[in-house]
Design a protein around this motif. Structure first.
Motif, short mmCIF file in Angstrom:
data_model
loop_
_atom_site.label_atom_id
_atom_site.label_comp_id
_atom_site.label_asym_id
_atom_site.label_seq_id
_atom_site.Cartn_x
_atom_site.Cartn_y
_atom_site.Cartn_z
N ASN A 143 -67.94 -23.23 112.62
CA ASN A 143 -67.82 -24.45 111.89
C ASN A 143 -67.66 -24.44 110.36
O ASN A 143 -67.52 -25.37 109.84
N LEU A 144 -67.20 -23.23 109.77
CA LEU A 144 -67.37 -23.06 108.38
C LEU A 144 -65.61 -23.14 108.08
O LEU A 144 -64.79 -22.18 108.80
N ASP A 145 -65.04 -24.17 107.55
CA ASP A 145 -63.58 -24.48 107.41
C ASP A 145 -62.69 -23.04 106.66
O ASP A 145 -61.74 -22.53 107.30
N GLU A 146 -63.52 -22.45 105.84
CA GLU A 146 -62.96 -21.39 104.94
C GLU A 146 -62.74 -20.13 106.19
O GLU A 146 -61.56 -19.47 106.25
N ILE A 147 -63.78 -19.66 106.88
CA ILE A 147 -63.69 -18.86 108.03
C ILE A 147 -62.71 -19.07 109.07
O ILE A 147 -61.99 -18.20 109.51
N GLU A 148 -62.68 -20.31 109.54
CA GLU A 148 -61.77 -20.94 110.11
C GLU A 148 -60.29 -20.50 109.95
O GLU A 148 -59.57 -20.17 110.80
#
Ligand SMILES: [Zn+2]
Length: 216
Positions: free
Chosen positions: A15-20
């Motif tokens: 759910n974390l944009d940076e990780i996605e």
């Protein structure tokens, strides 16, 4: 230092944009899918100073310093002259022509060949848009015309594209004085240089045949 174990946090990570964003990028690398990408990212997060920071710095350094040499196609650092084709270093008398950098690395690692490399940057093919102008061939002719060079060894793959390309290179070198040879038939049909074992590469180099008589 002990780190928080994040191994049960895959759902949360998603759910974390940076990780996605990074997951999508890493998944595009050879041999890696989203699952291994997430595992890599977890490892990096758990080793911020030991891995993540040096990796980020190293990638930034490679991005700004490393590029293909416009003459021979090998990777070079903008901090120094190209080690593969520096005109002041006349240490070899052969040039081995390969399709891509991975092929150069395979041949280098096998210790079969001592000489310069020339990386074309692809092959001629009717099925893709690679054009003759896209391949580094005119600079190969320039390099072959240097006094110190006696032989050009064509080490393209045993594929239709590789052989079409070999033909084209042989033709392009017809007005030079170098001996032009091609790796021997020991190459399995369809064999790409990168995937060959050292033994096969060795016999292909050792038994390479001269293309002087237009026999091929
Ligand atoms: Zn170079």
């Amino acid at each position: 230092m002990a780190y928080l174990d994040l191994s049960g946090q895959f759902d949360y990570m998603q759910n974390l944009d940076e990780i996605e964003k990074l997951t999508k990028i890493i998944s595009k690398l050879p041999g890696l899918g989203p699952k291994s990408a997430k595992r890599i990212i977890l490892k990096l997060i758990n080793s911020r100073d030991e891995l993540m920071k040096p990796m980020a710095n190293s990638l930034a350094e490679i991005y700004s310093n490393i590029s293909r040499c416009s003459s021979c196609g090998a990777l070079k650092s903008k901090k120094s002259v190209c080690k593969n084709c520096d005109v002041n270093e006349k240490k070899h008398n052969k040039i081995c022509v390969v399709e891509n950098i991975a092929d150069q690395w395979s041949i280098e690692n096998s210790n079969i060949y001592q000489g310069y490399f020339h990386i074309l940057g692809g092959t001629l093919s009717s099925s893709n848009n690679q054009k003759k102008e896209d391949l580094l061939v005119s600079s190969l002719v320039d390099r072959a015309n240097k006094d110190s060079i006696d032989e050009v060894i064509i080490a393209t793959s045993a594929t239709v594209e590789g052989q079409t390309t070999a033909h084209y290179i042989k033709d392009s070198l017809k007005d030079t004085n170098v001996k032009v040879s091609k790796l021997a038939q020991g190459l399995p049909v369809g064999g790409e240089i990168e995937s060959l074992d050292d033994g096969t590469l060795f016999s292909a180099f050792k038994n390479r045949k001269s293309l002087e008589n237009n026999s091929d």
